[in-house]
Motif scaffolding. Sequence first.
Motif, PDB file in Angstrom:
ATOM      1  N   GLY A  44       0.858  -1.078  -0.145  1.00 33.77           N
ATOM      2  CA  GLY A  44       0.035  -0.033   0.029  1.00 33.77           C
ATOM      3  C   GLY A  44       0.709   1.278   0.045  1.00 33.77           C
ATOM      4  O   GLY A  44       0.062   2.382  -0.043  1.00 33.77           O
ATOM      5  N   LYS A  45       2.000   1.220  -0.213  1.00 33.15           N
ATOM      6  CA  LYS A  45       2.932   2.748  -0.113  1.00 33.15           C
ATOM      7  C   LYS A  45       3.003   3.189  -1.649  1.00 33.15           C
ATOM      8  O   LYS A  45       3.586   4.207  -1.551  1.00 33.15           O
ATOM      9  CB  LYS A  45       4.323   2.184   0.493  1.00 33.15           C
ATOM     10  CG  LYS A  45       4.404   1.744   1.927  1.00 33.15           C
ATOM     11  CD  LYS A  45       5.852   1.502   2.593  1.00 33.15           C
ATOM     12  CE  LYS A  45       5.413   1.090   4.063  1.00 33.15           C
ATOM     13  NZ  LYS A  45       6.846   0.898   4.653  1.00 33.15           N
ATOM     14  N   GLY A  46       2.766   2.323  -2.516  1.00 32.16           N
ATOM     15  CA  GLY A  46       2.545   2.945  -3.932  1.00 32.16           C
ATOM     16  C   GLY A  46       3.647   2.816  -5.009  1.00 32.16           C
ATOM     17  O   GLY A  46       3.999   3.717  -5.654  1.00 32.16           O
ATOM     18  N   ARG A  47       4.402   1.701  -4.542  1.00 34.50           N
ATOM     19  CA  ARG A  47       5.302   1.225  -5.872  1.00 34.50           C
ATOM     20  C   ARG A  47       4.538   0.666  -7.018  1.00 34.50           C
ATOM     21  O   ARG A  47       4.433  -0.870  -6.957  1.00 34.50           O
ATOM     22  CB  ARG A  47       6.620   0.150  -5.434  1.00 34.50           C
ATOM     23  CG  ARG A  47       7.589   0.161  -6.359  1.00 34.50           C
ATOM     24  CD  ARG A  47       8.679  -1.011  -5.651  1.00 34.50           C
ATOM     25  NE  ARG A  47       9.282  -0.507  -4.785  1.00 34.50           N
ATOM     26  CZ  ARG A  47      10.125  -1.241  -3.890  1.00 34.50           C
ATOM     27  NH1 ARG A  47      10.200  -2.578  -4.156  1.00 34.50           N
ATOM     28  NH2 ARG A  47      10.808  -0.630  -3.016  1.00 34.50           N
ATOM     29  N   PHE A  48       4.466   1.418  -8.062  1.00 31.60           N
ATOM     30  CA  PHE A  48       3.727   0.706  -9.059  1.00 31.60           C
ATOM     31  C   PHE A  48       4.873   1.025 -10.509  1.00 31.60           C
ATOM     32  O   PHE A  48       4.946   2.119 -11.035  1.00 31.60           O
ATOM     33  CB  PHE A  48       2.682   1.576  -9.710  1.00 31.60           C
ATOM     34  CG  PHE A  48       1.424   1.204  -8.532  1.00 31.60           C
ATOM     35  CD1 PHE A  48       0.771   0.299  -8.628  1.00 31.60           C
ATOM     36  CD2 PHE A  48       1.274   2.187  -7.344  1.00 31.60           C
ATOM     37  CE1 PHE A  48      -0.456   0.113  -7.787  1.00 31.60           C
ATOM     38  CE2 PHE A  48       0.141   1.934  -6.557  1.00 31.60           C
ATOM     39  CZ  PHE A  48      -0.589   1.054  -6.779  1.00 31.60           C
ATOM     40  N   ASP A  49       5.518   0.000 -10.832  1.00 29.31           N
ATOM     41  CA  ASP A  49       6.518  -0.066 -11.716  1.00 29.31           C
ATOM     42  C   ASP A  49       6.302  -1.196 -12.764  1.00 29.31           C
ATOM     43  O   ASP A  49       5.170  -1.542 -13.153  1.00 29.31           O
ATOM     44  CB  ASP A  49       7.985  -0.184 -11.100  1.00 29.31           C
ATOM     45  CG  ASP A  49       8.154  -1.550 -10.271  1.00 29.31           C
ATOM     46  OD1 ASP A  49       7.227  -2.351 -10.431  1.00 29.31           O
ATOM     47  OD2 ASP A  49       9.084  -1.471  -9.328  1.00 29.31           O
TER      48      ASP A  49
ATOM     49  N   TYR B 271      10.728   3.452 -16.764  1.00 31.58           N
ATOM     50  CA  TYR B 271      10.989   3.923 -15.384  1.00 31.58           C
ATOM     51  C   TYR B 271      11.157   2.668 -14.575  1.00 31.58           C
ATOM     52  O   TYR B 271      10.615   1.435 -15.008  1.00 31.58           O
ATOM     53  CB  TYR B 271      10.072   4.970 -15.142  1.00 31.58           C
ATOM     54  CG  TYR B 271       8.613   4.445 -14.952  1.00 31.58           C
ATOM     55  CD1 TYR B 271       8.274   3.976 -13.754  1.00 31.58           C
ATOM     56  CD2 TYR B 271       7.816   4.646 -16.208  1.00 31.58           C
ATOM     57  CE1 TYR B 271       6.899   3.432 -13.710  1.00 31.58           C
ATOM     58  CE2 TYR B 271       6.362   3.978 -15.959  1.00 31.58           C
ATOM     59  CZ  TYR B 271       5.962   3.649 -14.864  1.00 31.58           C
ATOM     60  OH  TYR B 271       4.704   3.235 -14.760  1.00 31.58           O
ATOM     61  N   GLY B 272      11.528   3.103 -13.316  1.00 31.60           N
ATOM     62  CA  GLY B 272      11.835   1.886 -12.299  1.00 31.60           C
ATOM     63  C   GLY B 272      12.856   1.047 -12.441  1.00 31.60           C
ATOM     64  O   GLY B 272      13.705   1.269 -13.223  1.00 31.60           O
ATOM     65  N   ARG B 273      12.782  -0.009 -11.810  1.00 26.47           N
ATOM     66  CA  ARG B 273      13.942  -1.028 -11.806  1.00 26.47           C
ATOM     67  C   ARG B 273      13.740  -2.147 -12.729  1.00 26.47           C
ATOM     68  O   ARG B 273      12.876  -2.178 -12.948  1.00 26.47           O
ATOM     69  CB  ARG B 273      13.874  -1.529 -10.321  1.00 26.47           C
ATOM     70  CG  ARG B 273      12.947  -2.642  -9.901  1.00 26.47           C
ATOM     71  CD  ARG B 273      13.126  -3.152  -8.309  1.00 26.47           C
ATOM     72  NE  ARG B 273      11.892  -3.673  -8.110  1.00 26.47           N
ATOM     73  CZ  ARG B 273      11.718  -5.053  -8.123  1.00 26.47           C
ATOM     74  NH1 ARG B 273      12.837  -5.705  -8.413  1.00 26.47           N
ATOM     75  NH2 ARG B 273      10.578  -5.658  -7.544  1.00 26.47           N
ATOM     76  N   SER B 274      14.997  -2.785 -12.886  1.00 31.05           N
ATOM     77  CA  SER B 274      15.059  -3.821 -13.717  1.00 31.05           C
ATOM     78  C   SER B 274      14.403  -3.538 -15.036  1.00 31.05           C
ATOM     79  O   SER B 274      13.651  -4.249 -15.594  1.00 31.05           O
ATOM     80  CB  SER B 274      14.498  -4.942 -13.166  1.00 31.05           C
ATOM     81  OG  SER B 274      15.328  -5.575 -11.985  1.00 31.05           O
TER      82      SER B 274
END
Length: 621
Positions: free
Chosen positions: A226-231, A280-283
Amino acid sequence: MRKLVCVPVLAVLLAGNAAPADLWAGKPHGPVYLVDVAPMDRTVRTRLMPQVETLLEQLLREKRGMRLGGVAVFESGDKFLPGKIAAAMAYRITTLDKNDPRLAQRLEDFADIADLTLGDPNDTWGIYYYISALHDLNERGLLDRAVRPATLARLKQKLDWRHFVRPDLTLINLPNNYYGVAFSVARLRHLIGWEDAVGADQLLARTLDHYRKYSGTYGFADETEGKGRFDRYSVLLIGEIAHRLIETGMTPSAEVKGWLRKSIDLLLPRFNLTGEGFEYGRSIGTYGETAFLEVLTAAALLKVLTPQEERMAYAFSSRISARYMDFWVNPATGSVDMWGQGRRTDDYRGIHRIFGENLSLARQHIYTNAIWNRLGYAGRVPDPGYAKWLETLPRSTLTWFARGEHDRAVVTVRDRGRVIGLPIINGAGGQHMHNPYFPVPFSPGMLSGSADATYSHLIPRITLADGAVLMPLAFFKDVRVTRRGATTQVSWRQDALDLMGENDARPDRRASIETSYTLAAGRITRSDRLRLAPGVRAAKIDLEYASFSTAPSVRGGEVRFATGDVRGFAATGYDGCAAGKPEKPEYRAPTGAFATIVHCTQSAPTARDGVIALTWNLSYN
């Protein structure tokens, strides 16, 4: 029209460590495929599979002494490696006809390598890869010939989801997306006959319950609780779930198909002529491209796409596989290259995993190509109208991930074929401070972050008088998007900034900010209105811009570039900007090194009417 670069030319450029900047002014990091890109099956059969076979032949010769890219592969600490090797070795078998004279030797090879790797660590994803390979062999009646009885008995114990799931079905120090891995292992064990279906059914329920809980109204999985990491993975996960259901003989529900369609709606506006993926984001990098392959083929197989979308998805998939061989595989080494030639990837995918990365990436291309073949696309030339179809995609789209206490979304803008993404998310624990998660524009070949890097790319970094460092990264409210013609305007506010130095994003109310973006044809502008709480003073504010453009000239706060996609960068609210060559290793993007670093600084900033006004403006071709 024709493809603008041929493979031999690109190979010469890459072997010489030269960035192919002259191939097309708009894309300094890879070929452009206008019309005549090879069918995906041809690329996979005639280029990718021979590349993998060469690596496996090296493994069979050198065994535990194998080295690749300077790495002793069995001393690298890659905890997925035995499973990835098993998956690749199984493909050597399952692609052969039952009467092929090579079959007996390849079964013997599999047995030898299974014995060789039996004592090596093999965790989570590695367990899944391995048992998936055994399932494929079992389906063809070859398992008993491919694995010796004593080895198979030990594998039955080692390839178990209970190694990373507790008896109460909670994961052991893993993020929640690993429920999908656990389900896949349990279901495949059931199909082989190693256990009943109870564990798989319970784990599938956990997987889907988590997806419902943390995807909410909008259907994208939050990687955190629920903290908002949408990648990238938030979009890919439902594709993986769908594939694991299909692989294990289950029918995805209407709910799963609905979630899958939401991912498709986010991916379609990102289609392009170069086969590039998530920005954007990781990997990201090559994994940002194979994410498209997995989601698109799941959607095609489950009839979630319209007929036209299916044809265009195949055309884009063909470009992704062609790009993998043309750009990501280095002809000088015969290996995928995410670490050399100025490229940078996450520590998670460091060069110590070089052999396994070759095998897992190849697997993604191979199995998705098999799905396209199953759908009738084997050898089919990609739709020649693909480039024209791209022009019909919407100029601007807003995709919501979450709304409530904090807003999470991504805005996607298409400008004359260029894709620009503006993520408004929270990287959360371990990632909030890394600039691939910053709320700034990203565009393949033009605007990029650096994996695991913390420099202040296109974001003001506020150092307070007491030494605390704040950045506006995580706590977005009141996100608004408006469109007028070719111009998209985006705005939000943050009542607290992110305190740097913590593993997780931590709100600090000593400062607040209002931010707006204007994305117009050939131009992006960001404006910030920063407010400090009473009695709080800032020692300095600084900002950096990492650019692929070259030959900068500086006058005041404006930087002009002689060559490259970006023509100019100007900042106001700072004492001035300096431009130079990057000297630190973090100034590298997934696709190659940056050419110029712009650094803007304001010492002892003062507020006017309580506001410190900061802007930057970027113009591009």
